[in-house]
Every structure is written in structure tokens, then in C-alpha cells.
Design an enzyme around this catalytic site. Structure first.
Site, PDB file in Angstrom:
ATOM      1  N   HIS A  63     -53.624  20.926   4.509  1.00 46.55           N
ATOM      2  CA  HIS A  63     -54.879  20.915   3.762  1.00 46.55           C
ATOM      3  C   HIS A  63     -55.213  19.477   3.384  1.00 46.55           C
ATOM      4  CE1 HIS A  63     -51.845  20.972   0.613  1.00 46.55           C
ATOM      5  NE2 HIS A  63     -52.755  20.668  -0.306  1.00 46.55           N
ATOM      6  N   ASP A  67     -51.965  14.018  -1.207  1.00 44.78           N
ATOM      7  CA  ASP A  67     -50.504  13.956  -1.098  1.00 44.78           C
ATOM      8  C   ASP A  67     -49.995  14.596   0.185  1.00 44.78           C
ATOM      9  OD1 ASP A  67     -51.469  16.334  -2.416  1.00 44.78           O
ATOM     10  OD2 ASP A  67     -49.417  16.858  -2.948  1.00 44.78           O
ATOM     11  N   HIS A  68     -50.910  15.137   0.992  1.00 39.32           N
ATOM     12  CA  HIS A  68     -50.512  15.725   2.271  1.00 39.32           C
ATOM     13  C   HIS A  68     -51.099  14.985   3.471  1.00 39.32           C
ATOM     14  CE1 HIS A  68     -48.668  19.485   0.623  1.00 39.32           C
ATOM     15  NE2 HIS A  68     -49.365  19.080  -0.414  1.00 39.32           N
ATOM     16  N   HIS A 143     -54.817  28.624  -2.064  1.00 35.01           N
ATOM     17  CA  HIS A 143     -54.798  27.377  -2.821  1.00 35.01           C
ATOM     18  C   HIS A 143     -56.210  27.069  -3.311  1.00 35.01           C
ATOM     19  CE1 HIS A 143     -52.966  23.821  -4.300  1.00 35.01           C
ATOM     20  NE2 HIS A 143     -53.454  22.969  -3.407  1.00 35.01           N
ATOM     21  N   ASP A 213     -49.433  24.157   0.317  1.00 34.82           N
ATOM     22  CA  ASP A 213     -49.391  24.573  -1.072  1.00 34.82           C
ATOM     23  C   ASP A 213     -49.988  25.971  -1.194  1.00 34.82           C
ATOM     24  OD1 ASP A 213     -48.743  21.917  -1.174  1.00 34.82           O
ATOM     25  OD2 ASP A 213     -50.191  21.390  -2.679  1.00 34.82           O
ATOM     26  N   HIS A 271     -41.972  20.687  -2.865  1.00 38.58           N
ATOM     27  CA  HIS A 271     -43.227  20.364  -3.542  1.00 38.58           C
ATOM     28  C   HIS A 271     -43.032  20.414  -5.056  1.00 38.58           C
ATOM     29  CE1 HIS A 271     -47.598  20.467  -4.484  1.00 38.58           C
ATOM     30  NE2 HIS A 271     -47.680  19.761  -3.369  1.00 38.58           N
TER      31      HIS A 271
END
Length: 304
Positions: A63, A67-68, A143, A213, A271
Site C-alpha cells: 500500500h 513506511d512501505h 486498512h 497492514d 510492524h
């Protein structure tokens, strides 16, 4: 058995800490490298893990939270500096093309290779990659933004022929392919020779599911049932379950409940929120429900 290994490059949540980097990991399957998410600092962790940049061809982005994916442009730039010429494939939800392409046009306009982006629908489970030994399917997650996990499934190999039995029954070469696929052999006299005495089973196919997530969502259970290893986000401890629900994340206990329902072989928690200086509290909560649980950590290499 041929290689099927998971390297953890980052397993923290949005805020980098001295304990954890943002999300990224690499699956090494028969010396082909498949990266899952690419948070800031990923290329440095990649080097520390002694992985080979030249074997990375496929990147899967779950996504579009920073942070990804904030590590993508740096990684791509480094690949160019290292002399890469082959295309790089990135699988992502919609939106990455617009943002990443602007960075590529500015910072990497002279790249000697193409970055090709394959857009998938995060709301459906679909096959987004396949080769001779592997399929990768999406896992719809719950999410705050469109998000999907990934299921990596090794294809089952054909059975192994038993040379002595093949010779004993004088089986023609043209029949061997059918026998490896499970067929019996019928002699000229009409006798049926069962496949089970002509072959031995190959090693069981391995599987890995990445679910981060996501809020607690039992709808993923049928999609990940029986996998060898499940990586499920466990951003919060049970005491912060209200915060987990508010932000679209899971607790360690909820991750364990999913693992138990799906009858997976092993659960890996990851995570982690920066609020926990010691992740052992998450491990303890999960193991109360699912004992076969471990913690992700930078530098961990898990063999499947």
C-alpha cells in the site's frame, strides 16, 4: 530442498527507531529475490543481509503509506549505479505510477533499465505473478487506504521416478512424463502397475503469506489456510486494542487468533509500534493463543 528463505530488512511501523527499520523483506526462492515493501533504509539493510542486487527483479508494494515505499527511489538509483540493464517490475495498488514516475523522470532519467509498474486491485484475490516454480496472489486487507497482502505459493513438483522399478518393468521413455504426473503404467499384457511403486512423492510445496497492514479481519483466513509461515502485523499490544481499531491495525493477540483459525504452521509478528521498547510483551500475548509464534527482527533469516 531448493532455497526458500525470508530475510527481514525492516519490521517497524511508521516511525523508524533505533530498534527497527520501516517495513521491508526479501524472499529468496531458488536464488530469485522477491522484495515485499520498501521502506526508508531498505537498500542499506539489503547490503547488510549480503543479498545480491542483481537477483532482485520483482518488488511487491502492499500500500502507499510512506513506511512501505519511501525506499524505492533510492533503491532504484543504486541499481542503476551498479550497472543494472534488465527491467525492474513493481507490483502495486493504483497511485504509485503517478508519484514514482515523477521521481524517476527527475532523478533517474538516464537509467539504463525500465521500471515497469503492474497495478493490481487490492479488493480482490488475484494472481499477479507466476513463473515455472511459483505463483503470487494478493490478499485483500482491511486498512485506512487500499492495501493487500501477498501469498507466495511454490508449485508442487512432479513425483520422482524410481529408476530400479522403471527398469524392472521396462517402461518406455515416452511414458515417463505421464507417470511423473501420477499415471499408472499398463503393460502389454494389460497388467496395471500402480504409480505408487514406480515413484516417490516430491517434497511438499512451501507457502508464505504476508499480511501487513491490516485490522483484524477473519475474511483472510481461507486465503492463507495452512501456509508454512504467516507474517501478520502486530502493531499493538492488547492494552492498546482501541488504538489498533482506530488506525486499522492489529494486536499481537489478534494476529495469533488469525494464525490459529487458519491452521498455519508458524506465525511471525511484525510492524511493531515505536511505543514498545521491548517487543516481548507482544510475543507473550500471541503465544498464549498460538505457541508457534516468533518475532520478526532485522537480520533474521527464516528458512521454510
Amino acid at each position: 530442498m531448493e532455497k526458500f528463505e525470508l530475510d527481514i530488512l525492516g519490521c517497524g511501523s511508521a516511525t523508524p527507531t533505533t530498534l527497527h527499520n520501516p517495513s521491508s523483506q526479501v524472499l529468496n526462492i531458488r536464488e530469485k529475490l522477491f522484495m515485499i515493501d520498501c521502506g526508508e533504509g531498505t537498500q542499506l539493510q539489503f547490503r547488510r543481509s549480503k543479498l545480491r542486487f542483481g537477483r532482485l527483479n520483482q518488488i511487491f508494494i502492499s500500500h502507499l503509506h510512506g513506511d512501505h515505499c519511501f525506499g524505492l527511489i533510492g533503491l532504484i538509483s543504486t541499481l542503476a549505479l551498479l550497472g543494472r540493464t534488465g527491467d525492474l517490475f513493481i507490483h502495486s495498488v493504483a497511485g504509485l505510477e503517478r508519484t514514482l514516475r515523477a521521481e524517476l523522470d527527475f532523478f533517474c532519467r538516464d537509467n539504463p533499465f525500465q521500471v515497469k509498474i503492474n497495478v493490481f486491485d487490492p479488493h480482490n484475490s488475484e494472481t499477479i505473478y507466476e513463473d515455472r516454480s511459483l505463483t503470487v496472489k494478493t490478499i485483500p486487507l482491511s486498512h485506512r487506504v487500499p492495501c493487500a497482502g501477498f501469498l507466495f505459493q511454490e508449485k508442487q513438483k512432479e513425483a520422482h521416478l524410481l529408476p530400479d522399478m522403471i527398469k524392472f518393468y521396462n517402461i518406455p521413455v515416452k511414458e515417463l512424463s505421464r507417470i511423473k504426473q501420477g499415471a499408472d503404467f499398463i503393460t502389454e499384457e494389460g497388467k496395471v502397475v500402480p504409480n505408487g511403486i514406480l515413484t516417490k512423492p516430491s517434497e511438499p510445496a512451501r507457502s508464505y503469506a504476508y499480511c501487513s497492514d491490516t485490522a483484524y479481519d477473519e475474511r483472510i483466513v481461507p486465503l492463507i489456510e495452512g501456509v508454512d509461515l504467516l507474517y501478520h502485523e502486530s502493531t499493538f499490544a492488547d492494552s492498546d486494542i482501541a488504538r489498533a481499531k482506530e488506525t486499522g491495525h492489529s494486536t499481537a493477540r489478534q494476529a495469533a487468533q488469525i494464525a490459529k483459525m487458519a491452521k498455519v504452521k508458524k506465525l511471525m509478528l511484525g510492524h511493531f509500534s515505536a511505543r514498545y521498547p521491548d517487543n516481548s510483551i507482544l510475543l507473550e500475548e500471541a503465544r498464549e493463543i498460538f505457541p508457534e509464534t516468533i518475532l520478526a527482527n532485522e537480520g533474521l533469516r527464516e528458512k521454510l
